[in-house]
Design a protein around this motif. Structure first.
Motif, short mmCIF file in Angstrom:
data_model
loop_
_atom_site.label_atom_id
_atom_site.label_comp_id
_atom_site.label_asym_id
_atom_site.label_seq_id
_atom_site.Cartn_x
_atom_site.Cartn_y
_atom_site.Cartn_z
N ALA A 263 0.82 -1.21 0.00
CA ALA A 263 0.00 0.00 0.00
C ALA A 263 0.86 1.26 0.00
O ALA A 263 0.58 2.22 -0.73
CB ALA A 263 -0.93 -0.01 1.22
N LEU A 264 1.92 1.25 0.79
CA LEU A 264 2.79 2.43 0.85
C LEU A 264 3.50 2.66 -0.47
O LEU A 264 3.53 3.78 -1.00
CB LEU A 264 3.82 2.25 1.98
CG LEU A 264 4.84 3.39 2.13
CD1 LEU A 264 4.14 4.71 2.39
CD2 LEU A 264 5.83 3.07 3.25
N GLY A 265 4.09 1.60 -1.03
CA GLY A 265 4.79 1.75 -2.31
C GLY A 265 3.85 2.18 -3.42
O GLY A 265 4.19 3.08 -4.22
N ALA A 266 2.68 1.58 -3.48
CA ALA A 266 1.72 1.94 -4.53
C ALA A 266 1.24 3.37 -4.38
O ALA A 266 1.06 4.09 -5.38
CB ALA A 266 0.53 0.98 -4.49
N ALA A 267 1.05 3.81 -3.14
CA ALA A 267 0.63 5.20 -2.92
C ALA A 267 1.70 6.18 -3.38
O ALA A 267 1.41 7.20 -4.03
CB ALA A 267 0.32 5.42 -1.43
N ILE A 268 2.96 5.86 -3.08
CA ILE A 268 4.06 6.72 -3.53
C ILE A 268 4.14 6.74 -5.05
O ILE A 268 4.28 7.80 -5.68
CB ILE A 268 5.39 6.25 -2.92
CG1 ILE A 268 5.38 6.47 -1.40
CG2 ILE A 268 6.57 6.97 -3.55
CD1 ILE A 268 6.57 5.86 -0.68
N GLY A 269 4.04 5.56 -5.66
CA GLY A 269 4.06 5.50 -7.12
C GLY A 269 2.94 6.29 -7.74
O GLY A 269 3.13 6.99 -8.75
N GLY A 270 1.75 6.20 -7.14
CA GLY A 270 0.62 6.97 -7.66
C GLY A 270 0.82 8.46 -7.52
O GLY A 270 0.50 9.24 -8.43
N LEU A 271 1.35 8.89 -6.37
CA LEU A 271 1.59 10.32 -6.17
C LEU A 271 2.60 10.87 -7.17
O LEU A 271 2.45 11.99 -7.66
CB LEU A 271 2.11 10.55 -4.74
CG LEU A 271 1.07 10.72 -3.64
CD1 LEU A 271 1.75 10.80 -2.28
CD2 LEU A 271 0.24 11.98 -3.89
#
Length: 280
Positions: free
Chosen positions: A194-202
Motif C-alpha cells: 500500500a505504501l509503495g503503490a501510494a508513492i508510485g501513484g503520487l
C-alpha cells in the motif's frame, strides 16, 4: 456479533469437492486480481476514472489492514477450513469483502453507473460471491464479511467526497493511511504494498491526462499483453526481495509502470497503428 453459528450453515452447504471453485471465486477479491483488473481498465478505458479507483483500492488496503490489526480479532479455527489455504492477518473485518466493495463498487460509482441496475447487479453479485466464498472457505465468519462490505460502502462514499474526482488527492489519502498501516502491522507485506503503490501513484498521477490515446483496439491488445507481462515480471522480482525499502520502491515502480505503459507502447508502435480512439 460475528455470527459464528450462521457461518456454519454456509460452510456445511459446500463440500470439499468444490474447494477449487470456491478458491477461484475468492481470488476475485484478492489484491493481485483487483490490481490487474484496474490496470487493464486504465490502459483500455477512462484513465482518470480508473486511476481514481486505483487510489481508492490502495487507500482502502492501508485502512483495512490497520483496522484489522488494531482490533486483533482472530480468524475461525483451521479445523473448519474447507481446504488447506494460506491466510495471513486477523479475521475482522474481512479484507476481501471490503476490497471487493471498494473496487467493484468504486468502479460503478466513479463511472456514474449508480442508477444502472445492470451495473449494480453485476458489482453486487461479485461482492456477494467473494464475501460468501470467504465464509465457505472457513477463513471468515459471516459477520466479518458483512461488516467488511458495509465499511467498503462507507469508504467509497468518503473517498468520493474527499478526492473530488482527482487521483492525486486519492493517492495522497492512500499515502496518509499507508504510513500508519506499515507501523501498526510491523511492515506486513500488504501494508508495504500500500505504501509503495501510494508513492508510485503520487509521483505519476500528474501525467495521467497527458498520456496518448489508443490508436486502435489492436494497440490496446498489445498494451495489455506488454503491460501485463511486465506486471508479472515485477511480481516475480518481489518474491526475491526482502528489504522493506526495496519492496516499497518496487511497488512504486509497479504503479508507475501501469501509468507510463501507454506512453511507451505509443512511442514504439506509433508507425504501426491507425488513428487514435477517444478515451471515454
Amino acid at each position: 456479533m460475528r455470527l459464528e453459528d450462521e457461518s456454519a450453515v454456509f460452510r456445511d452447504t459446500v463440500s470439499a469437492d468444490y474447494a477449487d471453485i470456491v478458491v477461484a471465486v475468492t481470488q476475485l477479491g484478492s489484491p493481485t486480481t483487483l490490481m490487474v483488473l484496474l490496470a487493464i481498465l486504465f490502459w483500455c478505458g477512462s484513465r482518470r476514472r480508473s486511476a481514481l479507483v486505483i487510489s481508492y483500492g490502495v487507500a482502502g488496503l492501508g485502512f483495512v489492514l490497520a483496522l484489522e490489526t488494531l482490533l486483533g480479532l482472530p480468524r475461525p479455527p483451521e479445523s473448519v477450513y474447507l481446504t488447506s489455504i494460506d491466510v495471513e492477518g486477523y479475521g475482522f473485518p474481512s479484507g476481501h469483502a471490503f476490497a471487493s466493495v471498494v473496487v467493484y463498487g468504486g468502479l460503478v460509482s466513479v463511472y456514474d453507473r449508480l442508477r444502472d441496475p445492470v451495473a449494480l447487479l453485476g458489482a453486487g453479485t461479485l461482492v456477494a460471491a467473494v464475501s460468501l466464498s470467504r465464509v465457505v472457505l472457513g477463513v471468515h465468519y459471516l459477520g466479518d464479511v458483512i461488516v467488511g462490505a458495509i465499511l467498503g460502502v462507507v469508504f467509497v462514499a468518503a473517498m468520493n467526497r474527499v478526492s473530488r474526482g482527482m487521483p492525486t488527492v486519492g493517492f495522497t489519502v492512500a499515502a496518509a493511511l499507508a504510513v500508519p498501516a506499515v507501523y501498526v502491522t510491523n511492515a506486513a507485506a500488504y501494508a508495504v504494498l500500500a505504501l509503495g503503490a501510494a508513492i508510485g501513484g503520487l509521483l505519476t498521477a500528474g501525467w495521467i491526462d497527458r498520456l496518448p490515446q489508443l490508436r486502435s483496439r489492436l494497440e490496446g491488445l498489445v498494451l495489455v499483453i506488454v503491460g501485463g507481462s511486465v506486471l508479472v515480471a515485477l511480481r516475480i522480482v518481489e518474491t526475491v526481495v526482502d528489504l522493506t525499502p526495496l519492496l516499497v520502491a518496487l511497488y512504486a515502480a509497479l504503479v508507475a509502470w501501469i501509468v507510463f505503459a501507454p506512453a511507451l507502447v505509443d512511442r514504439v508502435g506509433g508507425t504501426v497503428f491507425g488513428s487514435p480512439e477517444t478515451d471515454s
